[in-house]
Design a protein around this motif. Structure first.
Motif, short mmCIF file in Angstrom:
data_model
loop_
_atom_site.label_atom_id
_atom_site.label_comp_id
_atom_site.label_asym_id
_atom_site.label_seq_id
_atom_site.Cartn_x
_atom_site.Cartn_y
_atom_site.Cartn_z
N UNK A 103 0.96 -0.86 0.38
CA UNK A 103 0.27 0.07 0.53
C UNK A 103 0.82 1.69 -0.09
N UNK A 104 2.42 1.26 0.30
CA UNK A 104 2.96 2.45 0.38
C UNK A 104 3.09 2.73 -0.51
N UNK A 105 3.85 1.65 -1.47
CA UNK A 105 4.43 1.53 -2.44
C UNK A 105 3.14 2.27 -3.69
N UNK A 106 2.60 2.05 -3.58
CA UNK A 106 1.47 2.54 -4.13
C UNK A 106 1.15 4.00 -4.27
N UNK A 107 1.16 3.84 -2.85
CA UNK A 107 0.56 5.35 -2.24
C UNK A 107 1.56 6.79 -3.04
N UNK A 108 2.69 5.52 -3.04
CA UNK A 108 3.91 6.56 -3.56
C UNK A 108 4.28 7.02 -4.78
N UNK A 109 3.28 5.94 -5.86
CA UNK A 109 3.07 6.63 -7.63
C UNK A 109 1.49 6.51 -7.46
N UNK A 110 1.02 7.25 -6.81
CA UNK A 110 -0.13 7.62 -6.56
C UNK A 110 -1.51 6.65 -7.66
N UNK A 111 -1.24 5.03 -6.79
CA UNK A 111 -2.71 3.96 -7.31
C UNK A 111 -3.32 4.29 -6.27
N UNK A 112 -4.71 5.12 -6.86
CA UNK A 112 -5.69 5.21 -5.92
C UNK A 112 -6.25 3.49 -6.36
N UNK A 113 -6.95 3.88 -4.21
CA UNK A 113 -7.83 2.52 -4.31
C UNK A 113 -7.07 0.93 -3.51
N UNK A 114 -5.88 1.50 -2.90
CA UNK A 114 -4.96 0.45 -3.30
C UNK A 114 -4.99 -0.64 -1.79
N UNK A 115 -5.66 -0.39 -0.78
CA UNK A 115 -5.85 -0.91 0.89
C UNK A 115 -7.21 -1.47 0.55
N UNK A 116 -7.95 -0.79 -0.13
CA UNK A 116 -9.47 -1.89 -0.50
C UNK A 116 -9.23 -2.72 -1.43
N UNK A 117 -8.59 -2.41 -2.34
CA UNK A 117 -8.49 -3.72 -3.65
C UNK A 117 -8.21 -4.47 -2.68
N UNK A 118 -6.89 -4.40 -2.15
CA UNK A 118 -6.48 -5.65 -1.06
C UNK A 118 -7.05 -6.28 -0.58
N UNK A 119 -8.01 -5.70 -0.07
CA UNK A 119 -9.00 -6.23 1.13
C UNK A 119 -9.44 -6.70 0.50
N UNK A 120 -9.80 -7.15 -0.72
CA UNK A 120 -10.75 -7.92 -1.06
C UNK A 120 -10.35 -9.11 -1.76
N UNK A 121 -9.07 -10.23 -1.30
CA UNK A 121 -8.61 -11.37 -1.94
C UNK A 121 -8.98 -11.91 -3.28
N UNK A 122 -10.12 -11.34 -3.69
CA UNK A 122 -10.54 -11.60 -5.22
C UNK A 122 -10.15 -10.78 -6.13
#
Length: 171
Positions: A103-122
């Motif tokens: 999530x920290x890497x995603x935040x650094x490069x501007x990927x939105x919604x990473x935490x929520x995306x990873x919360x759903x294993x599907x």
């Protein structure tokens, strides 16, 4: 040139909780391990970076899912995310399966919604598995590059090999 990242599992049965990176590579490569580490240390030093064998290695599914999400937001974001992941894993001893690191890497490069995306294993799971089926059948080493859908390079190669391959692919 357009760079698109696709998933590949070096160790499909790797545990999600991770294992000691040094021990894993020692067991995997045996007597070749020290030479591999020396070569990687030299390559990284040539780039002004310090190769770091500390930390954990393990299951990379979540990183591939996240790279899929980043690709949906733009190939530039996907590439920048891959660079952040590699830097953390190879130079800072970060674990590629750690959600906080991802999530920290995603935040650094501007990927939105990473935490929520990873919360759903599907989320992204089917897409990653489809790409694995499509792209990983003929891979024998990493990195693996397919240039213009025709020319392939597999495994670590000297820079001049890549340069020659890019020149051939451009013609």
């Amino acid at each position: 040139m357009i760079l698109r990242w696709h998933p590949f599992f070096l160790n499909p049965s790797a545990p999600k909780e991770g294992v000691n990176k040094k021990d894993f590579y020692e067991n995997k490569f045996g007597s070749q391990n020290q030479g591999i580490i020396a070569r990687m240390t030299e390559v990284f030093r040539g780039l002004g970076l310090e190769y770091n064998m500390s930390g954990l290695t393990g299951n990379t599914l979540d990183s591939h899912r996240l790279l899929y999400l980043a690709g949906q937001q733009g190939l530039d974001k996907q590439h920048n995310l891959a660079e952040e992941l590699f830097l953390g894993y190879f130079t800072q001893g970060k674990y590629i399966g750690d959600k906080e690191f991802l999530v920290e890497c995603a935040r650094k490069v501007g990927v939105e919604g990473a935490a929520e995306f990873l919360d759903d294993p599907n989320s992204g799971l089917n897409e990653v598995h489809e790409e694995l089926k499509k792209y990983s059948a003929n891979i024998s080493g990493v990195p693996h590059f397919v240039l213009n859908g025709k020319h392939e390079l597999s495994g670590g190669q000297p820079p001049e090999v890549y340069l020659r391959a890019f020149q051939v692919a451009a013609n």
